[in-house]
Design a protein around this motif. Structure first.
Motif, short mmCIF file in Angstrom:
data_model
loop_
_atom_site.label_atom_id
_atom_site.label_comp_id
_atom_site.label_asym_id
_atom_site.label_seq_id
_atom_site.Cartn_x
_atom_site.Cartn_y
_atom_site.Cartn_z
N THR A 181 -3.05 2.98 -7.72
CA THR A 181 -3.24 3.31 -6.65
C THR A 181 -4.60 3.69 -6.04
O THR A 181 -5.21 4.57 -6.70
CB THR A 181 -2.35 4.51 -6.10
N PRO A 182 -5.15 2.84 -5.19
CA PRO A 182 -6.74 3.27 -4.67
C PRO A 182 -6.79 4.57 -3.67
O PRO A 182 -5.60 4.70 -2.95
CB PRO A 182 -6.89 2.00 -3.82
N LEU A 232 -5.80 4.35 0.15
CA LEU A 232 -4.47 4.19 0.54
C LEU A 232 -3.93 5.44 1.26
O LEU A 232 -3.44 5.62 2.23
CB LEU A 232 -3.33 3.79 -0.62
N TRP A 233 -4.27 6.50 0.69
CA TRP A 233 -3.80 7.92 0.93
C TRP A 233 -4.56 8.20 2.33
O TRP A 233 -3.99 8.85 3.08
CB TRP A 233 -4.13 8.78 -0.12
N ILE A 234 -5.62 7.79 2.30
CA ILE A 234 -6.60 8.22 3.65
C ILE A 234 -6.06 7.47 4.65
O ILE A 234 -5.66 7.96 5.90
CB ILE A 234 -8.05 7.93 3.38
N LYS A 281 4.18 3.30 -0.90
CA LYS A 281 3.79 1.91 -1.51
C LYS A 281 4.90 1.13 -1.70
O LYS A 281 5.02 0.51 -2.59
CB LYS A 281 3.24 2.40 -2.87
N ARG A 282 5.36 0.81 -0.20
CA ARG A 282 6.39 -0.27 -0.34
C ARG A 282 5.84 -1.48 0.47
O ARG A 282 5.09 -1.34 1.59
CB ARG A 282 7.69 0.38 0.66
N ILE A 294 -0.25 -3.57 -5.31
CA ILE A 294 -0.33 -2.10 -4.90
C ILE A 294 1.01 -1.53 -4.57
O ILE A 294 1.49 -0.63 -4.66
CB ILE A 294 -1.56 -1.60 -4.48
N LEU A 295 1.47 -2.61 -3.66
CA LEU A 295 2.75 -2.17 -2.84
C LEU A 295 3.88 -2.90 -3.57
O LEU A 295 3.95 -4.03 -3.92
CB LEU A 295 2.72 -2.52 -1.57
#
Length: 138
Positions: free
Chosen positions: A4-5, A8-10, A76-77, A136-137
């Motif tokens: 997971t990069p 993605l969270w940001i 992450k869907r 990633i998803l």
């Protein structure tokens, strides 16, 4: 599964906050919250509060779809892609209808904000699709 990069969270977190405000705005308008609507001119309120149900539904798909997409992104869907796409299409159609409606009241800067909203929605579709293609998803 690819790692997971960090972005993605940001993107997911900022997107969730941005879209939570859209949902809040929709809810306050739909429930006719007097304190929230007080700063708006009466002409604008009359227009918004008398929109047909199908216009309200499109607006709801736009804001709640994008919030659902943000949550799906954080989980992450792959569903994020579909939620973001539905939201983009709803926002684009809703704002286009308002832009071309000769009876719609205008607020200063409104066209710029509409462009920003549509651009962000499109970027979220592209971003989620890019993550999906990189596996990633899930």
């Amino acid at each position: 599964m690819t790692r997971t990069p960090w972005h993605l969270w940001i993107v997911g977190g900022v997107s969730a906050l941005w879209n939570a405000f859209g949902c809040f705005d929709f809810t306050m308008t739909a429930t006719r919250n007097e304190a929230y609507l007080k700063p708006y001119p009466q002409e604008m309120l009359d227009y918004w509060l008398n929109m047909p149900v199908w216009v309200w539904l499109i607006w709801a798909v736009g804001v709640f779809g994008c919030l659902a997409g943000s949550i799906a992104l954080l989980l992450k869907r792959k569903l994020a892609v579909g939620f973001f796409l539905a939201s983009f299409l709803a926002a684009a159609s809703s704002m286009s209808m308002g832009y071309f409606d000769k009876n719609a009241p205008r607020m200063e800067g409104q066209q710029y904000m509409s462009f920003v909203i549509i651009a962000i929605a499109l970027l979220l579709v592209v971003y989620a699709r890019w993550l999906s293609r990189r596996d990633i998803l899930r």
